[in-house]
Motif scaffolding. Structure first.
Motif, PDB file in Angstrom:
ATOM      1  N   GLY A 129      -8.772   4.306  -8.183  1.00 30.23           N
ATOM      2  CA  GLY A 129      -8.378   4.558  -6.808  1.00 30.23           C
ATOM      3  C   GLY A 129      -9.362   3.907  -5.853  1.00 30.23           C
ATOM      4  N   GLN A 131      -9.939   2.642  -1.524  1.00 31.81           N
ATOM      5  CA  GLN A 131      -9.416   2.956  -0.192  1.00 31.81           C
ATOM      6  C   GLN A 131      -8.713   1.711   0.359  1.00 31.81           C
ATOM      7  N   TRP A 132      -7.377   1.627   0.456  1.00 28.00           N
ATOM      8  CA  TRP A 132      -6.398   2.608   0.008  1.00 28.00           C
ATOM      9  C   TRP A 132      -5.388   1.884  -0.856  1.00 28.00           C
ATOM     10  N   TRP A 134      -4.625   0.528  -5.331  1.00 23.17           N
ATOM     11  CA  TRP A 134      -4.845   0.861  -6.733  1.00 23.17           C
ATOM     12  C   TRP A 134      -5.245  -0.373  -7.515  1.00 23.17           C
ATOM     13  N   ALA A 166     -12.296   6.478  -9.770  1.00 21.92           N
ATOM     14  CA  ALA A 166     -12.188   6.082  -8.373  1.00 21.92           C
ATOM     15  C   ALA A 166     -13.452   5.355  -7.965  1.00 21.92           C
ATOM     16  N   HIS A 171      -9.446  10.375  -5.250  1.00 22.95           N
ATOM     17  CA  HIS A 171      -8.012  10.174  -5.064  1.00 22.95           C
ATOM     18  C   HIS A 171      -7.303  10.990  -6.146  1.00 22.95           C
ATOM     19  N   ASP A 183      -6.654  14.005 -10.863  1.00 26.61           N
ATOM     20  CA  ASP A 183      -7.612  13.506  -9.883  1.00 26.61           C
ATOM     21  C   ASP A 183      -8.335  12.276 -10.404  1.00 26.61           C
ATOM     22  N   CYS A 206      -0.788   8.733  -3.863  1.00 29.21           N
ATOM     23  CA  CYS A 206      -2.110   9.341  -3.929  1.00 29.21           C
ATOM     24  C   CYS A 206      -1.947  10.767  -3.431  1.00 29.21           C
ATOM     25  N   GLU A 208      -4.429  13.126  -3.073  1.00 28.89           N
ATOM     26  CA  GLU A 208      -5.647  13.799  -2.636  1.00 28.89           C
ATOM     27  C   GLU A 208      -6.137  13.055  -1.408  1.00 28.89           C
ATOM     28  N   CYS A 210      -7.833  10.988   1.134  1.00 32.18           N
ATOM     29  CA  CYS A 210      -8.926  10.070   0.839  1.00 32.18           C
ATOM     30  C   CYS A 210      -9.313   9.235   2.042  1.00 32.18           C
ATOM     31  N   HIS A 214      -4.667   7.464   3.821  1.00 26.88           N
ATOM     32  CA  HIS A 214      -4.278   8.152   2.581  1.00 26.88           C
ATOM     33  C   HIS A 214      -2.758   8.203   2.415  1.00 26.88           C
TER      34      HIS A 214
END
Ligand SMILES: [Cu+2]
Lengths: 338, 133
Positions: A129, A131-132, A134, A166, A171, A183, A206, A208, A210, A214
């Protein structure tokens, strides 16, 4: 004249029957329970388990609610019958029944916990993970990694092991229709085994918080039959294709000249930086900006000009200062990089 | 005199009972910590793939001790209960030490039951899981 209202007439305010309003609303909500991002659509073994667990829990919870409320209402309506009968009701309906049901639900839930034994033969997909977006890599049986980003491809009917971590913040990796979530924690490796069952295109998110964007951090999960998956993976392992046209070659030169390679890996073209998503086969992705935008020419150009406009606080600078022709050429080049 | 003669006759005890009130939940909490911390330490030392059997025995023993403790507290409170809510002579409005004692004893007794359920629920995973994973 008085400015007081002469006569207050009672207008029938709002719809007369609440049930008539509730029905379409309910239908709308229920309709939302299907689709590419539904945990109830059961496109994967783990998601099917979770949705079964959900229904069992719902029935158990409803039973507890009905018995407890029923006992209470019954007690209110009945004439007093003495402490002995009263206690029997309180203890039976209020304590024993809920405890037994909850214990059964707990046991059922525990029995579903998967016991993930390591397996050397399983396909491993490493997902990190960022920001933002993959960062994705498919681990082949011989240990080589095939890198990609912002999209997950899976063979149908086989358990696949996701190796999740991550970069800077937490994430969470979730493909509701197939299973999860798990997670992704910096400095830690979490494992998740999922078995996609039905070929198709699903949506992952995602799950969670972040940071600013997000909510703009998603991805497509594409489930293929095994043969199609192998073909896709073989294609993915190859270096970038530069379409055989003047525009695409010009775009490649501009891509290098503008310094995009300082952040983006483009195997066979520039292999310098690794801060942003791998763009080697960006032209074959279904979406742009990690699952939020259609992958078409217009969006590509808009993204390169001003990505922050499409994804607030994005870690990529805008290139609005480049001449339109250069941006168009870069877009041609990226579109062709299938 | 705040208590009349009748009150003295049906006296079941005295004191604030606050210690007895928190004994049961404390046993529950300690049991929870011992089980989870014990299992975590064991699994960290033994590795993710190792069998959970020693933990199962450990949790079983801890649970037995916890339930025994809760049972003892329960028994000591059960005697008071004989006089309390079901005694028929509870003075619901009586703001007297005796009434407080009975009320708190009754609450403590129910907390015993709740804690026992909690202890059993805490222990259940140890009997259903096979390995540290
Ligand atoms: Cu997030």
């Amino acid at each position: 004249m008085t400015n007081r209202p002469a006569k207050v007439r009672r207008r029938p305010s709002g719809p007369a029957r609440p049930s008539l309003v509730a029905l379409p609303i309910l239908l709308m909500i229920v309709a939302g329970c299907d689709g590419p991002q539904s945990a109830l659509s059961g496109a994967g073994r783990e998601a099917t388990d979770v949705s079964r667990l959900f229904w069992v829990m719902l029935v158990g919870g409803a039973a507890v609610w009905i018995v407890v409320m029923g006992t209470a209402i019954f007690a209110v309506l009945q004439p007093p019958r003495g402490a002995r009968v009263g206690n029997a009701f309180i203890i039976g309906g209020g304590v024993v029944f809920p405890v037994v049901v909850l214990a059964a639900l707990l046991a059922y839930g525990l029995s579903m916990l998967p016991d993930w034994a390591q397996s050397g033969t399983r396909l491993k997909v490493h997902v990190t993970g960022e920001q933002w977006w993959w960062r994705v890599a498919y681990e082949l049986p011989d240990g080589t990694l095939v890198r990609d980003a912002n999209e997950i491809h899976l063979p149908a009917g086989e358990p696949v092991e996701f190796v999740l971590t991550a970069d800077e913040v937490i994430h969470s990796f979730w493909i509701p229709a197939i299973g999860g979530k798990m997670d992704m924690i910096p400095g830690r490796t979490n494992r998740l085994v999922l078995t996609a069952e039905k070929p198709g295109t699903y949506r992952g998110v995602c799950a969670e918080y972040c940071g600013t964007s997000h909510a703009l951090m998603a991805f497509s999960a594409i489930v293929h039959e095994r043969d199609a998956f192998d073909a896709w993976l073989a294609g993915q392992a190859k270096p970038a294709v530069v379409a055989d046209s003047v525009g695409a070659r010009r775009g490649r030169d501009q891509f290098i000249a503008a310094g995009c390679g300082g952040c983006h890996m483009m195997r066979g073209v520039v292999e310098l930086g690794d801060v942003g998503p791998d763009l080697t086969h960006v032209g074959s992705r279904r979406t742009l900006g990690s699952g939020i935008l259609p992958n078409d020419r217009e969006t590509l150009e808009a993204w390169v000009r001003n990505p922050d406009h499409l994804k607030p606080d994005v870690a990529m600078p805008g290139y609005a200062m480049l001449p339109d022709a250069d941006i168009a050429a870069i877009a041609t080049f990226l579109e062709g990089a299938k | 005199m705040s208590t009349d003669k009748g009150q003295v006759e049906r006296a079941t005890g005295e004191g604030t009972d606050l210690w007895r009130l928190i004994t049961a939940p404390t046993i529950w909490a300690v049991h929870f910590l011992v089980c989870y911390v014990g299992a975590a330490i064991y699994c960290e030392k033994a590795g993710r793939a190792s069998a959970l059997l020693p933990v199962t025995w450990f949790v079983a023993a801890t649970t037995a001790v916890a339930l025994l403790g809760l049972g003892l507290v329960f028994l000591s409170l059960w005697r008071v209960r004989g006089f309390s809510v079901v005694g028929g002579d509870l003075n619901y409005l009586g703001n007297t030490p005796e009434e407080r004692h009975r009320f708190l004893s009754h609450v403590s007794m129910m907390l015993c039951v709740l804690s026992a359920i909690g202890v059993v629920f805490v222990a259940m995973p140890a009997f259903m899981l096979g390995t540290c994973r």
